[in-house]
Design a protein around this motif. Structure first.
Motif, PDB file in Angstrom:
ATOM      1  N   ALA A   6      27.684  34.397  43.078  1.00  0.00           N
ATOM      2  CA  ALA A   6      28.847  34.756  42.249  1.00  0.00           C
ATOM      3  C   ALA A   6      28.495  35.859  41.256  1.00  0.00           C
ATOM      4  CB  ALA A   6      29.370  33.520  41.520  1.00  0.00           C
ATOM      5  N   LEU A   9      28.468  39.229  43.086  1.00  0.00           N
ATOM      6  CA  LEU A   9      29.845  39.698  43.313  1.00  0.00           C
ATOM      7  C   LEU A   9      30.464  40.229  42.029  1.00  0.00           C
ATOM      8  CD1 LEU A   9      31.192  36.937  45.705  1.00  0.00           C
ATOM      9  CD2 LEU A   9      30.993  39.379  46.231  1.00  0.00           C
ATOM     10  N   ALA A  10      30.299  39.504  40.929  1.00  0.00           N
ATOM     11  CA  ALA A  10      30.863  39.950  39.646  1.00  0.00           C
ATOM     12  C   ALA A  10      30.251  41.268  39.204  1.00  0.00           C
ATOM     13  CB  ALA A  10      30.662  38.873  38.583  1.00  0.00           C
ATOM     14  N   ASP A  13      31.708  44.057  41.360  1.00  0.00           N
ATOM     15  CA  ASP A  13      33.092  44.317  40.946  1.00  0.00           C
ATOM     16  C   ASP A  13      33.132  45.175  39.684  1.00  0.00           C
ATOM     17  OD1 ASP A  13      33.929  42.614  42.991  1.00  0.00           O
ATOM     18  OD2 ASP A  13      34.545  40.997  41.630  1.00  0.00           O
ATOM     19  N   ASN A  14      32.423  44.715  38.675  1.00  0.00           N
ATOM     20  CA  ASN A  14      32.469  45.401  37.379  1.00  0.00           C
ATOM     21  C   ASN A  14      31.878  46.798  37.444  1.00  0.00           C
ATOM     22  OD1 ASN A  14      33.660  43.192  36.123  1.00  0.00           O
ATOM     23  ND2 ASN A  14      31.681  42.259  35.681  1.00  0.00           N
ATOM     24  N   ARG A  77      36.648  41.767  48.046  1.00  0.00           N
ATOM     25  CA  ARG A  77      35.238  42.074  48.333  1.00  0.00           C
ATOM     26  C   ARG A  77      34.629  40.960  49.142  1.00  0.00           C
ATOM     27  NH1 ARG A  77      35.150  37.831  45.230  1.00  0.00           N
ATOM     28  NH2 ARG A  77      34.533  38.043  43.068  1.00  0.00           N
ATOM     29  N   THR A  91      33.297  46.326  49.247  1.00  0.00           N
ATOM     30  CA  THR A  91      34.450  46.231  48.355  1.00  0.00           C
ATOM     31  C   THR A  91      35.591  47.077  48.884  1.00  0.00           C
ATOM     32  OG1 THR A  91      32.938  45.989  46.484  1.00  0.00           O
ATOM     33  CG2 THR A  91      35.221  46.571  45.972  1.00  0.00           C
ATOM     34  N   THR A 159      37.426  38.237  49.869  1.00  0.00           N
ATOM     35  CA  THR A 159      38.192  37.454  48.921  1.00  0.00           C
ATOM     36  C   THR A 159      38.560  38.330  47.742  1.00  0.00           C
ATOM     37  OG1 THR A 159      36.191  36.728  47.793  1.00  0.00           O
ATOM     38  CG2 THR A 159      37.039  35.281  49.536  1.00  0.00           C
ATOM     39  N   PRO A 161      38.972  39.059  43.775  1.00  0.00           N
ATOM     40  CA  PRO A 161      38.371  38.572  42.539  1.00  0.00           C
ATOM     41  C   PRO A 161      39.455  38.062  41.583  1.00  0.00           C
ATOM     42  CG  PRO A 161      38.407  40.965  42.530  1.00  0.00           C
ATOM     43  CD  PRO A 161      38.930  40.506  43.879  1.00  0.00           C
ATOM     44  N   TYR A 163      39.875  36.692  37.573  1.00  0.00           N
ATOM     45  CA  TYR A 163      39.178  36.590  36.305  1.00  0.00           C
ATOM     46  C   TYR A 163      40.055  35.863  35.305  1.00  0.00           C
ATOM     47  CZ  TYR A 163      36.258  39.999  38.553  1.00  0.00           C
ATOM     48  OH  TYR A 163      35.438  40.634  39.443  1.00  0.00           O
TER      49      TYR A 163
END
Length: 167
Positions: A6, A9-10, A13-14, A77, A91, A159, A161, A163
């Motif tokens: 996780a 992935l975070a 993403d960021n 992503r 992504t 999937t 994301p 938040y």
């Protein structure tokens, strides 16, 4: 960010959203991001590629100089590979730009990012835009060369994301 799936992935993403949004719109922010979250061996190459992009993209650079804006959105992503030391994430990234003399437009890309766990955080080793067309989020039925249906197979298993707390 966690040293776990996780967390990888975070981080992807960021990092990807901020890099994509700032590479042309705010080169100083992009350079600071590269200095903080890119692996040392990737920094100079990444900054050189960004400069080439800005030099070759006069339309967007003019747009930003005239007060235009852009945002990047991670639509979905997929964690393609994971070990505690390395992670690879694909992504589906949307980019949206508009400005005083530029009508709103969008681009959609698939981006492959490799991260390495180092010094207590995930660092970007590489981030490359896939050269083949990415799916565009609209249903268009076309018979022939503009048929987008096959491109959607490339985002299988992704999937979105989410938040925040959701409530």
């Amino acid at each position: 960010v966690e040293h776990a799936r996780a967390g990888a992935l975070a981080a992807a993403d960021n990092y990807l959203a901020l890099a994509s949004q700032s590479i042309e719109q705010d080169p100083a922010v992009f350079a600071a991001l590269v200095a903080q979250v890119y692996a040392p061996e990737a920094r100079s190459r990444t900054l050189a590629q960004a400069q080439q992009l800005r030099t070759g993209d006069t339309q967007n650079m003019t747009n930003y100089q005239r007060g235009g804006h852009g945002i990047a959105v991670v639509a979905a992503r997929r964690l393609d590979r994971y070990t505690p030391q390395l992670a690879t994430v694909t992504t589906w990234l949307g980019g949206f730009v508009w400005g005083p003399s530029l009508s709103p437009r969008q681009t959609w890309n698939l981006v492959d990012t490799t991260l390495r766990w180092q010094a207590g955080r995930w660092l970007v080793v590489s981030s490359n835009t896939d050269p083949t067309p990415a799916p565009v989020p609209s249903v268009v039925y076309v018979n022939g060369p503009n048929d987008q249906a096959p491109a959607f197979g490339r985002i299988a298993g992704m999937t979105a994301p989410f938040y925040g707390t959701g409530g």
